[in-house]
Write an enzyme that holds these catalytic residues in place. Structure first.
Site, mmCIF file in Angstrom:
data_model
loop_
_atom_site.group_PDB
_atom_site.id
_atom_site.type_symbol
_atom_site.label_atom_id
_atom_site.label_comp_id
_atom_site.label_asym_id
_atom_site.label_seq_id
_atom_site.Cartn_x
_atom_site.Cartn_y
_atom_site.Cartn_z
ATOM 1 N N HIS A 293 12.306 0.722 -18.657
ATOM 2 C CA HIS A 293 12.289 1.855 -19.595
ATOM 3 C C HIS A 293 13.139 3.042 -19.154
ATOM 4 O O HIS A 293 13.181 4.049 -19.852
ATOM 5 C CB HIS A 293 10.850 2.297 -19.912
ATOM 6 C CG HIS A 293 10.166 3.095 -18.848
ATOM 7 N ND1 HIS A 293 8.845 3.453 -18.951
ATOM 8 C CD2 HIS A 293 10.580 3.611 -17.676
ATOM 9 C CE1 HIS A 293 8.487 4.155 -17.894
ATOM 10 N NE2 HIS A 293 9.527 4.262 -17.112
ATOM 11 N N CYS B 15 9.576 0.299 -14.108
ATOM 12 C CA CYS B 15 10.338 1.409 -14.671
ATOM 13 C C CYS B 15 11.784 1.031 -14.966
ATOM 14 O O CYS B 15 12.468 1.738 -15.710
ATOM 15 C CB CYS B 15 10.270 2.617 -13.743
ATOM 16 S SG CYS B 15 8.608 3.347 -13.669
ATOM 17 N N TYR C 212 11.381 11.541 -13.082
ATOM 18 C CA TYR C 212 10.639 10.289 -12.886
ATOM 19 C C TYR C 212 11.042 9.587 -11.587
ATOM 20 O O TYR C 212 11.023 8.360 -11.501
ATOM 21 C CB TYR C 212 10.835 9.334 -14.077
ATOM 22 C CG TYR C 212 10.556 9.968 -15.413
ATOM 23 C CD1 TYR C 212 9.252 10.302 -15.794
ATOM 24 C CD2 TYR C 212 11.582 10.238 -16.304
ATOM 25 C CE1 TYR C 212 8.986 10.893 -17.021
ATOM 26 C CE2 TYR C 212 11.329 10.830 -17.540
ATOM 27 C CZ TYR C 212 10.028 11.155 -17.884
ATOM 28 O OH TYR C 212 9.774 11.744 -19.102
ATOM 29 N N HIS C 213 11.371 10.381 -10.559
ATOM 30 C CA HIS C 213 11.820 9.824 -9.286
ATOM 31 C C HIS C 213 10.784 10.039 -8.187
ATOM 32 O O HIS C 213 11.145 10.269 -7.030
ATOM 33 C CB HIS C 213 13.157 10.442 -8.877
ATOM 34 C CG HIS C 213 14.271 10.136 -9.820
ATOM 35 N ND1 HIS C 213 15.468 10.831 -9.836
ATOM 36 C CD2 HIS C 213 14.384 9.194 -10.796
ATOM 37 C CE1 HIS C 213 16.248 10.343 -10.777
ATOM 38 N NE2 HIS C 213 15.612 9.354 -11.381
ATOM 39 N N ASN D 223 19.948 9.329 -8.481
ATOM 40 C CA ASN D 223 18.958 8.452 -9.103
ATOM 41 C C ASN D 223 18.723 7.238 -8.211
ATOM 42 O O ASN D 223 19.667 6.556 -7.823
ATOM 43 C CB ASN D 223 19.453 8.008 -10.479
ATOM 44 C CG ASN D 223 19.677 9.176 -11.414
ATOM 45 O OD1 ASN D 223 20.479 10.058 -11.133
ATOM 46 N ND2 ASN D 223 18.982 9.189 -12.530
ATOM 47 N N ALA E 179 9.467 2.708 -3.833
ATOM 48 C CA ALA E 179 9.950 4.067 -3.564
ATOM 49 C C ALA E 179 9.016 4.871 -2.678
ATOM 50 O O ALA E 179 9.422 5.903 -2.133
ATOM 51 C CB ALA E 179 10.184 4.805 -4.882
#
Length: 506
Positions: free
Chosen positions: A91, A88, A441-442, A486, A476
């Site tokens: 992107h 990721c 997107y986390h 973030n 993550a």
């Protein structure tokens, strides 16, 4: 079936995986294999140039996962997960925050001993990626006006460098991982792998190679079964350790396919359980993000780094200090969820996206098939926290966004509010906010780190998977609590620290 043998096998070439593979291979006596399901990013300008980030979404490099129907949140979210070297970080928009001390305090309180700020923060200085505030030449005048309005409307200070000192309420341009002279993104692949992957004989990068399952001998991980291009399966043997770095969706999926997870769920797939770990796939966290859109008096033009170069950190009670609200300030309007609900957007728009930095809702990831080609099931369970905290915070964020838009100089950019619309209020507004929320997107937390006696912890503070040997998780999914900001830089630092922990163990 062929067999290749290495000291360490790292699965996943993303934020943490690329870092740990690069650092472990610094020792020429150690052999490292890095397994990446996608191709290299070396010759893909869309992945290399940060300004082209949006071209990477929902295309050939995106796994493009979907969630199950949501009880209270948006059921139409497309969860981008990159299938390319760099993961990721090839992107995303490279927003770069050092993890704040307060977040790491919550990790330690949750049983992650040794992950305090005194231990982790020094790794920030070791990162190979260039990180600095957006340079003056790249600062968009519209964003300068919005941040100025935020400071006036919410009584916030300016900030030049979010990573200089303690994280506090402020409004300004972000720090970003990029090379200002070339526009090249600060991805883990560009800065950790490109300089070495064709030079170090002890580092083997296996591209377009899918990890099907971890191989065990008893309860010791000894390798990974992989497939590539429809050919014969290959066993990649790890003499020392297998290190999973596939992210918070694919790492728990790989563990479950390998027999590690809630024993009953594993067995229901026709897989022999290796160890009963009920926390695998649980504790899914994400930053739910809201949206407000206005018609603007003019189009937003360059300069820009990406489309997400500035933001606001605030507190819901109006005081100053450690933030509990965050706002990303885009230069492009991602209005698809408003349009899904029948809104027609004008040609020129601006928007603000408030989000919940410390969400209390928890979701899960699981499998309905042992077939690696079948996507995992994802349930964010947005806005299901029993005290309604997440919904209340997003509504407060919307209130603040309106206040900012009513304040000069942003006010001069506004024609009218388009979405949700000034006449939408009460429960109608709350329902619309919930049904149009988006992900930042986390996703994280699905193999969370905790104390050795915590039955729902998947890894211990050494990142070792509980109940088995020779297996760690470094991504993550190990977060006990999602970072307020973030998390990309936190993942780089996790990779750096993981490499040290592994070296110390051997």
């Amino acid at each position: 079936m062929t067999n290749q043998m290495f000291d360490y096998v790292v699965v996943g070439g993303g934020a943490s995986g690329a870092v740990v593979a690069a650092r472990l291979s610094e020792d020429p006596k150690i052999s490292v294999a890095l397994i990446e399901a996608g191709p290299s990013d070396e010759h893909e300008p869309r992945a290399l140039q940060l300004s082209r980030w949006f071209e990477m979404l929902e295309g050939e490099y995106d796994l493009d996962y979907r969630s199950v129907e949501q009880e209270r949140g948006n059921s139409d979210i497309r969860q981008a997960r990159a299938r390319i070297l760099g993961g990721c970080t090839s992107h995303n928009t490279m927003i770069a925050f050092k993890p704040p001390r307060e977040d790491l305090d919550t990790w330690v309180a949750a049983g992650a001993q040794g992950w305090d700020s005194e231990t982790l923060h020094p790794y920030f200085e070791r990162l190979l990626t260039p990180i600095q505030p957006v340079i003056p030449e790249h600062r968009n005048p519209y964003l300068a006006d919005v941040t100025e309005s935020a400071r006036r409307a919410l009584n916030l200070p300016d900030v030049e460098d979010w990573n200089d000192g303690e994280l506090r309420t402020a409004a300004g341009f972000f720090s970003v991982a990029y090379d200002p002279s070339t526009g090249v993104r600060g991805s883990s692949s560009v800065w950790y792998l490109h300089p070495i992957m064709h030079e170090r004989e002890n580092l083997t990068v296996l591209l377009e190679t899918v990890a099907e399952r971890v191989i065990f001998e008893g309860t010791r991980a000894t390798g990974v079964l992989v497939s590539s291009g429809g050919g014969e399966p290959t066993v990649i043997t790890a003499n020392r350790e297998v290190i999973l770095a596939c992210g918070a969706i694919d790492t728990p999926a790989l563990l479950i396919r390998s027999g590690v997870g809630a024993a009953a769920d594993v067995a229901s797939l026709g897989i022999a359980p290796i160890v009963d770990l009920p926390g695998v796939g649980e504790n899914l966290m994400d930053h739910p993000e809201g949206l407000i859109i206005w018609e603007s008096t003019q189009p937003i033009t360059d300069p820009r780094v990406s489309d997400w170069d500035a933001g606001i950190l605030a507190r819901a009670d109006g005081t100053q200090g450690f933030p509990d609200l965050m706002f990303h300030l885009p230069l492009m309007t991602f209005g698809v969820h408003a349009e899904t609900h029948g809104y027609v957007l004008p040609a020129n728009t601006v928007s603000i996206t408030p989000n919940v930095p410390r969400p209390r809702s928890r979701g899960r990831v699981w499998l309905e098939s042992a077939d690696p080609s079948v996507p995992p099931k994802i349930d964010y369970r947005y806005f299901t926290d029993p005290d309604g905290h997440d919904e209340a915070m997003l509504l407060k964020g919307l209130e603040y966004a309106r206040k900012i838009a009513e304040t000069e100089p942003m006010k001069s950019w506004i024609v009218r509010e388009v979405f949700p619309g000034p006449d939408v209020d009460g429960e109608d507004l709350a329902e619309l906010v919930r049904r149009t929320n988006h992900t930042v997107y986390h996703v994280s937390g699905t193999c969370r780190m905790g104390a050795v006696d915590d039955p729902m912890a998947v890894v211990d503070p050494e990142l070792q998977v509980r109940g088995v040997a020779g297996l760690r998780v470094v991504d993550a999914s190990i977060f006990p609590i999602l970072t307020t900001i973030n998390p990309m830089v936190t993942l780089y630092m996790v990779g750096e620290r993981a490499a040290d922990l592994i070296r110390q163990a051997w």
